[in-house]
Design an enzyme around this catalytic site. Structure first.
Site, PDB file in Angstrom:
ATOM      1  N   LEU A 399       0.856  -1.196   0.000  1.00 59.25           N
ATOM      2  CA  LEU A 399       0.000   0.000   0.000  1.00 59.25           C
ATOM      3  C   LEU A 399       0.893   1.247   0.000  1.00 59.25           C
ATOM      4  O   LEU A 399       1.189   1.788   1.061  1.00 59.25           O
ATOM      5  CB  LEU A 399      -0.818  -0.057   1.290  1.00 59.25           C
ATOM      6  CG  LEU A 399      -2.316   0.043   1.163  1.00 59.25           C
ATOM      7  CD1 LEU A 399      -2.979  -0.569   2.383  1.00 59.25           C
ATOM      8  CD2 LEU A 399      -2.719   1.486   1.021  1.00 59.25           C
ATOM      9  N   GLU A 401       1.283   4.183  -2.825  1.00 62.10           N
ATOM     10  CA  GLU A 401       1.075   4.733  -4.172  1.00 62.10           C
ATOM     11  C   GLU A 401       2.271   5.550  -4.658  1.00 62.10           C
ATOM     12  O   GLU A 401       2.644   5.487  -5.826  1.00 62.10           O
ATOM     13  CB  GLU A 401      -0.191   5.598  -4.184  1.00 62.10           C
ATOM     14  CG  GLU A 401      -1.506   4.819  -4.162  1.00 62.10           C
ATOM     15  CD  GLU A 401      -1.872   4.232  -2.810  1.00 62.10           C
ATOM     16  OE1 GLU A 401      -1.123   4.432  -1.836  1.00 62.10           O
ATOM     17  OE2 GLU A 401      -2.920   3.553  -2.718  1.00 62.10           O
ATOM     18  N   PHE A 424      -8.729   3.314  -6.162  1.00 60.99           N
ATOM     19  CA  PHE A 424      -9.755   4.330  -6.417  1.00 60.99           C
ATOM     20  C   PHE A 424      -9.009   5.609  -6.786  1.00 60.99           C
ATOM     21  O   PHE A 424      -7.946   5.893  -6.224  1.00 60.99           O
ATOM     22  CB  PHE A 424     -10.615   4.585  -5.171  1.00 60.99           C
ATOM     23  CG  PHE A 424     -11.630   3.505  -4.904  1.00 60.99           C
ATOM     24  CD1 PHE A 424     -12.969   3.680  -5.246  1.00 60.99           C
ATOM     25  CD2 PHE A 424     -11.254   2.312  -4.323  1.00 60.99           C
ATOM     26  CE1 PHE A 424     -13.899   2.681  -5.016  1.00 60.99           C
ATOM     27  CE2 PHE A 424     -12.171   1.306  -4.086  1.00 60.99           C
ATOM     28  CZ  PHE A 424     -13.501   1.484  -4.434  1.00 60.99           C
ATOM     29  N   ALA A 425      -9.590   6.386  -7.686  1.00 58.34           N
ATOM     30  CA  ALA A 425      -8.924   7.626  -8.118  1.00 58.34           C
ATOM     31  C   ALA A 425      -8.612   8.528  -6.926  1.00 58.34           C
ATOM     32  O   ALA A 425      -7.626   9.262  -6.930  1.00 58.34           O
ATOM     33  CB  ALA A 425      -9.796   8.372  -9.116  1.00 58.34           C
ATOM     34  N   PHE A 427      -7.339   7.866  -4.191  1.00 53.38           N
ATOM     35  CA  PHE A 427      -6.088   7.561  -3.490  1.00 53.38           C
ATOM     36  C   PHE A 427      -4.862   8.141  -4.200  1.00 53.38           C
ATOM     37  O   PHE A 427      -3.742   8.025  -3.734  1.00 53.38           O
ATOM     38  CB  PHE A 427      -5.931   6.048  -3.295  1.00 53.38           C
ATOM     39  CG  PHE A 427      -7.092   5.438  -2.550  1.00 53.38           C
ATOM     40  CD1 PHE A 427      -7.773   6.181  -1.590  1.00 53.38           C
ATOM     41  CD2 PHE A 427      -7.530   4.154  -2.818  1.00 53.38           C
ATOM     42  CE1 PHE A 427      -8.864   5.640  -0.912  1.00 53.38           C
ATOM     43  CE2 PHE A 427      -8.613   3.610  -2.142  1.00 53.38           C
ATOM     44  CZ  PHE A 427      -9.287   4.358  -1.186  1.00 53.38           C
ATOM     45  N   HIS A 468     -14.335   7.838  -1.981  1.00 54.06           N
ATOM     46  CA  HIS A 468     -14.409   6.793  -3.008  1.00 54.06           C
ATOM     47  C   HIS A 468     -15.254   7.263  -4.184  1.00 54.06           C
ATOM     48  O   HIS A 468     -15.797   6.447  -4.919  1.00 54.06           O
ATOM     49  CB  HIS A 468     -15.016   5.504  -2.441  1.00 54.06           C
ATOM     50  CG  HIS A 468     -14.117   4.793  -1.481  1.00 54.06           C
ATOM     51  ND1 HIS A 468     -13.943   5.203  -0.181  1.00 54.06           N
ATOM     52  CD2 HIS A 468     -13.322   3.700  -1.639  1.00 54.06           C
ATOM     53  CE1 HIS A 468     -13.087   4.389   0.423  1.00 54.06           C
ATOM     54  NE2 HIS A 468     -12.699   3.475  -0.436  1.00 54.06           N
TER      55      HIS A 468
END
Ligand SMILES: Cc1ncc(C[n+]2csc(CCOP(=O)(O)OP(=O)(O)O)c2C)c(N)n1
Length: 662
Positions: A399, A401, A424-425, A427, A468
């Site tokens: 996890l 990004e 999800f965008a 994040f 989300h």
């Protein structure tokens, strides 16, 4: 007498002399730069005086084709790679013939012919690029490492943690070097971290960590050589903490008032150049004559380089060239499908199909994302991919990004393509820096492209709440160097996905989650692309234009179907950066009344840009002001009743009526 102990076992005299010469060069260059700075002939200088043994020793311990990710005190990396000094000086002087066409300052540049990837100011992002380069070595089964530098201050950044963790989890041959010089700007180590040694952190990542004397070039050289062999043999990373001291200010102008004087005295005795020189004299490997010869030769090189640098003409701004260099060149003309055979498929399956065919076509394409391997991804876009393409190319990520975007960039430097799935965008915020400052700018800065696609499952409509459901495409349309793609039909989704992967530039690929399983359409079976930057005329009309994209295309077509008394001209932009202005103009021409519709919030949404462009460029064609219909300027609420109220769709009728009535 040398105040430091050197162990020369394993080094022949030639090697010792070579190390000495490479150690002296950055010192002499810096001394000259400090003179020029005082004379006002250069603008800024970050000094590595006192720390040269680390950059030089580490670089000399590597193969010349192994990448180094240096920072602002690592002149020794650039000189040890034998970058011509005149060109370096032109770089610092902002001359066209430097390494960045005068677009970057100090050490913020790279050069692939020297296997150096330059830093961005944010420091920590360098570390994960090394992960990507090491991953490329691992995938190609090459016996190579990559090396990334961090200061002690930089170890406090999340990027440090993420990069080390990824390297450890994926078994990547990366050497992480910390230059612990006691200060991060004015902040002393005890206000930066409380562990005893920074190398102690290694164990927490499950990797080896050592602390060495960073002022002893032989120790550094040996440690990095051994680390290199270890990383290659064990296929693991290592953390090397080099103890050293910053003998000058953070940058020259900021001074050193906050540093106790005793520290300068203590560390002055451990000067890496003076001590090594004294040692070599003691051992009769050097003589005063030889020192003079060596220094004279370097001095000549410096003087000649400076003369060339000053003589080079000042850069002349050429707007066309500036704009051209925002993107790596690419012929994006649409590839037509070989046959007319189509299959009806859902939006999500079209994306999968585009990805799958891309994986088949590009053997150098790697997919990365949370849960994308065995599990097939949060939305199952990559279901079955691992079985087909193997786990090397379909990679579950920890996890983190930011590190994965950095890794993607590292892969690109080694000629790989990659797709990263944001679960999800929303994040993307934690990978934002790498996207905005590294991926988007690197080609313009020094000519390295970022061949990366980031998939962004986006949008609201299912009551998923503020984290989300966001529409965050406008964050990226404001960033030169990115392409922003946003399909609304299965056919476009597949063709644009393939096009995004073909494109050597970084592409943000927005996929509206509501469309995944609600929209079905005919999709060509073959490999094909839809040209990025080209809008689609959904339906032609004469009363009102609706310029839109994503799920709002379907709001518009549904609305038009229910209001047959008005003739709607609907344009699906498909790409938001670059925008297809000609398609917009053509639509304005047909109707004279324009509604710009999107799910994103009103303020700062791309609709504002489009409206401004139309009023500036198509004013004579307009019969009414351009009207925007967008979602509320609030975060996205959870409860369906609130979400419906938030979304632009609920105000579409009102907006259209206002326009018609004008
Ligand atoms: C993200 C970010 N925050 C702050 C800064 C400002 N800054 C530049 S260098 C620096 C200190 C870095 O210290 P360290 O990592 O120990 O490296 P050193 O300068 O000592 O070599 C700071 C705070 C920055 N460049 N980037």
């Amino acid at each position: 007498m040398s105040a430091m102990q050197f162990d020369k076992s394993g080094f022949d005299n030639d090697k010792l002399l070579e190390l000495y010469i490479e150690l002296v060069r950055p010192r002499m260059i810096e001394e000259k730069m400090l003179v020029l700075l005082r004379q006002g002939k250069i603008s800024k200088w970050f000094s590595g005086i006192g720390q040269e043994a680390i950059a030089v020793g580490a670089t000399m311990a590597l193969d010349s084709d192994e990448y180094v990710m240096p920072l602002h005190r690592n002149l020794g990396v650039f000189t040890a790679r034998k970058m011509p000094f005149d060109k370096l000086f032109m770089q610092w002087q902002g001359k066209k013939d430097g390494y960045s066409k005068a677009r970057e300052r100090s050490f913020h540049f790279g050069a692939n012919e020297y296997h150096i990837c330059g830093m961005i100011s944010h420091l920590g992002p360098q570390l994960a690029i090394a992960d990507g380069i090491a991953l490329a070595h691992k995938l190609k089964k090459e016996d190579k490492v990559s090396v990334a530098f961090s200061g002690d201050g930089g170890t406090s950044e999340g990027d440090f943690h993420e990069a080390l963790n990824v390297a450890a989890v994926w078994g990547l041959p990366v050497i992480f070097i910390i230059e612990n010089n006691g200060y991060g700007l004015s902040t002393p180590s005890n206000e930066q971290f409380v562990c005893k040694q920074l190398a102690d952190r290694a164990v927490g990542y499950g990797m080896a960590g050592i602390t060495i004397d960073g002022n002893n070039i032989l120790d550094v050289y040996k440690a990095v050589k051994e680390a290199r062999e270890y990383c290659i043999k064990e296929q693991k990373p290592i953390l090397i903490e080099c103890m050293t001291f910053r003998m000058r200010g953070h940058e020259e102008a900021s001074g050193v008032k906050y540093v106790p004087k005793e520290l300068f005295e203590e560390w002055g005795k451990k000067d890496p150049v003076a001590n090594f020189e004294a040692f070599l004299l003691e051992k009769s490997i050097l003589s005063q004559y030889l020192i003079k010869d060596i220094r004279d030769a370097i001095q000549k090189e410096i003087e000649e380089g400076i003369a060339k640098g000053f003589a080079a003409p000042p850069v002349v701004a050429d707007t066309a060239e500036e704009i051209k260099d925002v993107y790596a060149p690419h012929n994006g003309t649409a590839i037509q499908p070989a046959t007319t055979v189509t299959t009806d498929m859902k939006f999500i399956n079209a994306i999968s199909e585009g990805l799958r065919q891309s994986m088949e076509k590009h053997e150098n394409l790697v997919l990365m994302g949370q849960d994308i391997a065995e599990y097939g991804g949060a939305f199952k876009v990559t279901e079955g991919f691992m079985a087909q393409f193997g786990k090397d190319r379909v990679r579950n990520t920890p996890l983190c990004e930011s590190a994965i975007v950095g890794t993607a960039l590292g892969l690109s430097i080694k000629g790989f393509k990659s797709m990263m799935e944001m679960q999800f965008a929303d994040f993307v915020t934690v990978g934002f820096n790498q996207i905005i400052n590294n991926l988007a700018k690197i080609y313009y800065r020094w000519g390295q492209n970022a061949d990366v696609v980031i998939r962004m499952p986006t949008g609201a409509g299912v009551g998923a709440g503020p984290f989300h459901s966001q529409s965050n495409e406008a964050w990226f349309t404001h960033t030169p160097g990115l392409k922003v793609v946003y399909p609304s039909t299965p056919e476009d989704a597949k063709g644009l996905m393939i096009a995004a992967i073909e494109d050597p530039n970084p592409v943000m690929f927005f996929e509206h989650k509501m469309l995944y399983r609600s929209i079905t359409g005919a999709v060509p079976n073959d490999y094909y692309t839809i040209e990025i930057g080209k809008a689609r005329l959904v339906q032609q009309g004469s009363d009102v234009s609706i310029i839109t994209y994503g799920s709002a295309v379907h709001w518009a077509t549904d609305y038009a179907a229910q209001h047959a008394d008005t003739s709607f001209d609907i344009v699906d932009l498909r790409t938001l950066l670059p925008l297809d202005y000609e398609a917009i103009r053509a639509s304005v021409k047909r109707t004279g009344k324009v509604l710009v519709l999107h799910e994103d919030c009103l303020t700062g949404g791309i609709g504002g840009e489009i409206a401004a462009w139309i009023s500036e460029n198509c004013f004579e064609l307009l019969d009414a002001p351009v009207i925007r219909c967008a979602s509320l300027d609030t975060p996205i609420p959870f409860a369906i009743e609130l979400e419906q109220n938030f979304l632009a769709k609920g105000r579409l009728h009102q907006s259209v009526q206002k326009l018609i009535a004008y």
